[in-house]
Design a protein around this motif. Structure first.
Motif, PDB file in Angstrom:
ATOM      1  N   LEU A 145       0.814  -1.216   0.000  1.00 26.24           N
ATOM      2  CA  LEU A 145       0.000   0.000   0.000  1.00 26.24           C
ATOM      3  C   LEU A 145       0.843   1.260   0.000  1.00 26.24           C
ATOM      4  CD1 LEU A 145      -2.726  -1.125   2.574  1.00 26.24           C
ATOM      5  CD2 LEU A 145      -2.794  -1.256   0.072  1.00 26.24           C
ATOM      6  N   LEU A 146       2.169   1.085   0.133  1.00 23.48           N
ATOM      7  CA  LEU A 146       3.102   2.205   0.095  1.00 23.48           C
ATOM      8  C   LEU A 146       4.156   1.919  -0.969  1.00 23.48           C
ATOM      9  CD1 LEU A 146       3.625   2.859   3.925  1.00 23.48           C
ATOM     10  CD2 LEU A 146       2.232   4.210   2.351  1.00 23.48           C
ATOM     11  N   PRO A 147       4.909   2.939  -1.391  1.00 27.97           N
ATOM     12  CA  PRO A 147       5.957   2.708  -2.375  1.00 27.97           C
ATOM     13  C   PRO A 147       6.886   1.577  -1.939  1.00 27.97           C
ATOM     14  CG  PRO A 147       5.659   5.049  -2.011  1.00 27.97           C
ATOM     15  CD  PRO A 147       4.808   4.352  -1.004  1.00 27.97           C
ATOM     16  N   ASP A 148       7.374   0.814  -2.919  1.00 25.94           N
ATOM     17  CA  ASP A 148       8.202  -0.364  -2.642  1.00 25.94           C
ATOM     18  C   ASP A 148       9.472   0.024  -1.877  1.00 25.94           C
ATOM     19  OD1 ASP A 148       9.105  -2.947  -2.658  1.00 25.94           O
ATOM     20  OD2 ASP A 148      10.070  -2.757  -4.621  1.00 25.94           O
ATOM     21  N   THR A 149       9.573  -0.496  -0.661  1.00 21.90           N
ATOM     22  CA  THR A 149      10.724  -0.204   0.192  1.00 21.90           C
ATOM     23  C   THR A 149      11.089  -1.469   0.963  1.00 21.90           C
ATOM     24  OG1 THR A 149       9.915   2.048   0.487  1.00 21.90           O
ATOM     25  CG2 THR A 149      11.643   1.316   1.972  1.00 21.90           C
ATOM     26  N   GLY A 150      12.378  -1.747   1.073  1.00 19.22           N
ATOM     27  CA  GLY A 150      12.824  -2.931   1.776  1.00 19.22           C
ATOM     28  C   GLY A 150      12.566  -2.855   3.266  1.00 19.22           C
ATOM     29  N   VAL A 151      12.447  -4.022   3.901  1.00 20.37           N
ATOM     30  CA  VAL A 151      12.181  -4.078   5.342  1.00 20.37           C
ATOM     31  C   VAL A 151      13.313  -3.419   6.121  1.00 20.37           C
ATOM     32  CG1 VAL A 151      11.847  -5.594   7.316  1.00 20.37           C
ATOM     33  CG2 VAL A 151      10.779  -6.160   5.135  1.00 20.37           C
ATOM     34  N   VAL A 152      14.532  -3.724   5.735  1.00 19.46           N
ATOM     35  CA  VAL A 152      15.683  -3.152   6.444  1.00 19.46           C
ATOM     36  C   VAL A 152      15.676  -1.640   6.338  1.00 19.46           C
ATOM     37  CG1 VAL A 152      18.196  -3.025   6.519  1.00 19.46           C
ATOM     38  CG2 VAL A 152      17.079  -5.227   6.130  1.00 19.46           C
ATOM     39  N   GLU A 153      15.399  -1.127   5.156  1.00 20.83           N
ATOM     40  CA  GLU A 153      15.367   0.323   4.952  1.00 20.83           C
ATOM     41  C   GLU A 153      14.266   0.966   5.792  1.00 20.83           C
ATOM     42  OE1 GLU A 153      14.493   1.659   0.961  1.00 20.83           O
ATOM     43  OE2 GLU A 153      16.046   3.197   1.115  1.00 20.83           O
ATOM     44  N   ILE A 154      13.126   0.298   5.881  1.00 18.96           N
ATOM     45  CA  ILE A 154      12.020   0.815   6.695  1.00 18.96           C
ATOM     46  C   ILE A 154      12.415   0.862   8.165  1.00 18.96           C
ATOM     47  CG2 ILE A 154       9.676   0.345   7.521  1.00 18.96           C
ATOM     48  CD1 ILE A 154       9.090  -0.873   4.772  1.00 18.96           C
ATOM     49  N   LEU A 155      13.001  -0.230   8.656  1.00 20.18           N
ATOM     50  CA  LEU A 155      13.399  -0.288  10.064  1.00 20.18           C
ATOM     51  C   LEU A 155      14.452   0.764  10.381  1.00 20.18           C
ATOM     52  CD1 LEU A 155      13.556  -4.163  10.592  1.00 20.18           C
ATOM     53  CD2 LEU A 155      11.784  -2.574  11.382  1.00 20.18           C
ATOM     54  N   LEU A 156      15.410   0.947   9.460  1.00 15.76           N
ATOM     55  CA  LEU A 156      16.433   1.965   9.678  1.00 15.76           C
ATOM     56  C   LEU A 156      15.825   3.366   9.672  1.00 15.76           C
ATOM     57  CD1 LEU A 156      19.372   0.572   7.505  1.00 15.76           C
ATOM     58  CD2 LEU A 156      19.245   0.686  10.001  1.00 15.76           C
ATOM     59  N   THR A 157      14.856   3.587   8.807  1.00  7.70           N
ATOM     60  CA  THR A 157      14.187   4.892   8.762  1.00  7.70           C
ATOM     61  C   THR A 157      13.440   5.156  10.064  1.00  7.70           C
ATOM     62  OG1 THR A 157      13.897   4.719   6.360  1.00  7.70           O
ATOM     63  CG2 THR A 157      12.520   6.316   7.519  1.00  7.70           C
ATOM     64  N   ILE A 158      12.742   4.143  10.560  1.00  9.82           N
ATOM     65  CA  ILE A 158      12.020   4.284  11.825  1.00  9.82           C
ATOM     66  C   ILE A 158      12.983   4.607  12.955  1.00  9.82           C
ATOM     67  CG2 ILE A 158      10.681   3.027  13.565  1.00  9.82           C
ATOM     68  CD1 ILE A 158       9.417   1.448  11.235  1.00  9.82           C
ATOM     69  N   ALA A 159      14.117   3.894  12.979  1.00  7.63           N
ATOM     70  CA  ALA A 159      15.113   4.143  14.026  1.00  7.63           C
ATOM     71  C   ALA A 159      15.667   5.560  13.930  1.00  7.63           C
ATOM     72  CB  ALA A 159      16.246   3.125  13.921  1.00  7.63           C
ATOM     73  N   CYS A 160      15.950   6.018  12.708  1.00 11.41           N
ATOM     74  CA  CYS A 160      16.496   7.367  12.522  1.00 11.41           C
ATOM     75  C   CYS A 160      15.498   8.438  12.953  1.00 11.41           C
ATOM     76  CB  CYS A 160      16.890   7.575  11.057  1.00 11.41           C
ATOM     77  SG  CYS A 160      18.368   6.685  10.553  1.00 11.41           S
ATOM     78  N   VAL A 161      14.228   8.235  12.618  1.00 14.81           N
ATOM     79  CA  VAL A 161      13.208   9.202  13.026  1.00 14.81           C
ATOM     80  C   VAL A 161      13.072   9.226  14.544  1.00 14.81           C
ATOM     81  CG1 VAL A 161      10.745   9.764  12.925  1.00 14.81           C
ATOM     82  CG2 VAL A 161      11.940   9.055  10.855  1.00 14.81           C
ATOM     83  N   ALA A 162      13.145   8.046  15.168  1.00 15.78           N
ATOM     84  CA  ALA A 162      13.071   7.988  16.632  1.00 15.78           C
ATOM     85  C   ALA A 162      14.235   8.732  17.264  1.00 15.78           C
ATOM     86  CB  ALA A 162      13.056   6.526  17.091  1.00 15.78           C
ATOM     87  N   ILE A 163      15.420   8.530  16.707  1.00 15.79           N
ATOM     88  CA  ILE A 163      16.604   9.226  17.230  1.00 15.79           C
ATOM     89  C   ILE A 163      16.459  10.729  17.052  1.00 15.79           C
ATOM     90  CG2 ILE A 163      19.092   9.525  16.973  1.00 15.79           C
ATOM     91  CD1 ILE A 163      19.138   6.627  15.886  1.00 15.79           C
TER      92      ILE A 163
END
Length: 249
Positions: A30-48
């Motif tokens: 339902l969202l643009p094609d993005t790898g799981v690892v990239e998503i998790l890293l993005t979430i971590a970066c936003v949290a930081i």
């Protein structure tokens, strides 16, 4: 538990729930094609990044933005400056901002420390700590301080300090050792710092020996050690994408 700490827990709880929903939705196509690892890293970066903004941690803010830039360098058109240029820029920016604004942060925290001590001597220590997020006094020969995705302030009141450890992951720790003593003459402080900032306040008569392995981070000293030397504190461990500052007080 203080209202500030409770609010902090609610915030991170909601954030992690939304992150989980985002991960599931993205894998459903339902969202643009993005790898799981990239998503998790993005979430971590936003949290930081959010944690850095809340606690005014320049390292967390700049390095989280840098890593987001590296993750999406093609989309942003900045492949020419990733990864090393943007990481070095984040490091230099962190050092510069700490040099410019570090004194203001230090004075603010010292005011909290003084107010906390005053209340403690009046016998209403817990009342004072309501105004300081996750602030505690700890005692003993072996001290352990740990925080993840949050900040912690610790006042070490030890008559025989021998060993201490500080673990900081995506957060910040301020540790006051100025009310501790080392009768044996030597003590060890082991640190594990990842994407975090750690501030350590020690007596001016202590000698600090730095054996920390730093990667995209470092150990800085503020103030000056004075004679006669009464004890030695040896720093061991590792610091990755963060900073440790020693203040002689």
């Amino acid at each position: 538990m203080s209202s500030k700490k409770s609010g902090n827990n609610y915030f991170w709880g909601v954030f992690l729930l939304l992150a989980g929903v985002f991960l599931v939705v993205s894998q459903m196509g339902l969202l643009p094609d993005t790898g799981v690892v990239e998503i998790l890293l993005t979430i971590a970066c936003v949290a930081i990044l959010i944690n850095g903004l809340v606690h005014v941690s320049f390292g967390c803010i700049l390095f989280s933005v840098a890593f987001i830039g590296i993750l999406y360098d093609k989309e942003l058109g900045i492949t020419a400056i990733t990864p090393w240029t943007i990481l070095v820029a984040a490091l230099l920016g962190t050092i510069g901002l700490n040099l410019i604004f570090g004194k203001l942060k230090r004075n603010f925290r010292r005011k909290h420390m003084q107010g906390n001590y005053e209340y403690h001597h009046k016998g209403i220590h817990m009342s004072a700590e309501k105004d300081v997020e996750d602030s505690q006094s700890i005692e003993g020969e072996n001290i352990m301080i740990s925080t993840t995705f949050s900040s912690a302030i610790r006042y070490v009141n030890s008559n025989d300090l021998r060993y201490a450890s500080i673990s900081a992951n995506f957060g910040g720790v301020t540790a006051y050792f100025d009310n501790a003593s080392i009768p044996t003459g030597n003590a060890v402080l082991n640190v594990g710092v990842n994407f975090s900032g750690v501030e350590i306040y020690v007596p001016k008569s202590w000698k600090v020996i730095n054996h920390v392995n730093a990667v995209f981070g470092g150990v800085e000293e503020k103030g000056q050690q004075v004679e006669p030397e009464t004890a030695t504190l040896t720093l061991e461990g590792a610091c990755h994408f963060g900073g440790i500052t020693i203040y002689y007080v």
